[in-house]
Scaffold this motif. Structure first.
Motif, short mmCIF file in Angstrom:
data_model
loop_
_atom_site.label_atom_id
_atom_site.label_comp_id
_atom_site.label_asym_id
_atom_site.label_seq_id
_atom_site.Cartn_x
_atom_site.Cartn_y
_atom_site.Cartn_z
N LYS A 241 -1.50 8.51 4.10
CA LYS A 241 -0.21 9.02 4.57
C LYS A 241 0.86 7.99 4.20
O LYS A 241 1.05 7.01 4.92
N PRO A 242 1.51 8.15 3.05
CA PRO A 242 2.49 7.15 2.62
C PRO A 242 3.60 6.95 3.64
O PRO A 242 4.12 7.93 4.21
N VAL A 243 3.96 5.67 3.84
CA VAL A 243 5.02 5.34 4.78
C VAL A 243 6.18 4.60 4.10
O VAL A 243 7.26 4.49 4.67
N ALA A 244 5.96 4.09 2.89
CA ALA A 244 7.02 3.36 2.20
C ALA A 244 6.62 3.12 0.75
O ALA A 244 5.44 3.17 0.39
N ILE A 245 7.63 2.83 -0.07
CA ILE A 245 7.45 2.40 -1.45
C ILE A 245 7.97 0.98 -1.56
O ILE A 245 9.12 0.70 -1.18
N LEU A 246 7.14 0.07 -2.07
CA LEU A 246 7.57 -1.29 -2.36
C LEU A 246 7.79 -1.43 -3.86
O LEU A 246 6.92 -1.06 -4.65
N LEU A 247 8.92 -1.99 -4.23
CA LEU A 247 9.21 -2.27 -5.64
C LEU A 247 9.23 -3.77 -5.86
O LEU A 247 9.95 -4.49 -5.16
N THR A 248 8.47 -4.24 -6.85
CA THR A 248 8.50 -5.65 -7.19
C THR A 248 9.72 -5.99 -8.04
O THR A 248 10.20 -7.12 -8.02
N HIS A 249 10.20 -5.01 -8.81
CA HIS A 249 11.43 -5.17 -9.57
C HIS A 249 11.85 -3.80 -10.09
O HIS A 249 11.17 -2.81 -9.81
N GLY A 250 12.94 -3.76 -10.85
CA GLY A 250 13.54 -2.48 -11.15
C GLY A 250 13.42 -1.95 -12.56
O GLY A 250 14.11 -0.98 -12.91
N HIS A 251 12.58 -2.51 -13.40
CA HIS A 251 12.45 -1.98 -14.76
C HIS A 251 11.89 -0.56 -14.75
O HIS A 251 11.12 -0.19 -13.86
#
Length: 209
Positions: free
Chosen positions: A51-61
């Motif tokens: 059940k996804p609760v969030a998206i983590l991005l390490t950077h924006g490429h």
């Protein structure tokens, strides 16, 4: 890593590692760097019954963000990124989405700062700002799981390239040194491309150290 199960799929033209970090007790899941193919990512979620609760991005490429909008809408979840990456995420010429597909300007709901601690899916997480690959690259440290999600800052035996927008070779060397000095050797590292590694291995064998 008693209560964490790690799902992984490789997506997009440069085979970006997208991870699903599952709390096996609650089934809550964090999605990391969904770079393309939202259907592939959703299959990973379904296979783990997450059940996804969030998206983590390490950077924006582009190769880390192209599926973000679809998955954010599908699961009604917020996007986390480093505060210093806000400019690149929102600028299609800097994040390169316009050069490879339709332009995508992303605006995260949550912006984190260096060494900020927060909790998602029952996991304690610390953001470590690691500029160099991009100005706002960030690694996510899960101290209780002995885990680091390193994005394109640290690879198995290598580091990320610095010739793309907001990259800086001097800064990525400083970020690598900082990571290897501050983290225990037994930390598992999940990079943005290629295979997993450990902090101890990189201290001994990474030629950029």
């Amino acid at each position: 890593m008693e209560h964490m199960k790690i799902g992984q799929c490789r997506v997009g033209m440069v085979m970006t590692n997208c991870y699903g970090l599952l709390n096996t007790e609650t089934k809550e899941m964090i999605l990391v760097d969904p770079g393309d193919s939202p259907e592939t990512v959703s299959r990973m979620v379904d296979q783990l019954e997450g059940k996804p609760v969030a998206i983590l991005l390490t950077h924006g490429h582009y190769d880390h963000i192209l599926a973000v909008e679809a998955l954010r809408d599908r699961y009604k979840i917020p996007v986390y990124a480093c505060r210093k990456e806000e400019r690149l995420l929102g600028d299609t010429s800097l994040n390169l989405t316009g050069q490879v597909r339709r332009p995508v300007a992303l605006h995260p709901e949550m912006l984190v700062d260096d060494l900020e601690r927060f909790t998602l899916a029952g996991f304690s997480i610390q953001a470590i700002h690691t500029p160099g690959h991009t100005e706002g690259s960030v690694c996510y440290y899960f101290p209780e799981e002995n885990l680091l999600v390193s994005g394109d800052t640290l690879f198995h035996g290598s580091v990320g390239r610095t010739d793309l927008p907001t990259g800086n070779g001097r800064e990525i060397m400083a970020s690598l040194k900082r990571l290897l000095e501050m983290l225990p050797e037994d930390i598992d590292v999940l990079p943005g491309h290629e295979s997993a590694t450990t902090i101890g291995y990189e201290k001994r064998y990474n030629p950029f150290v």
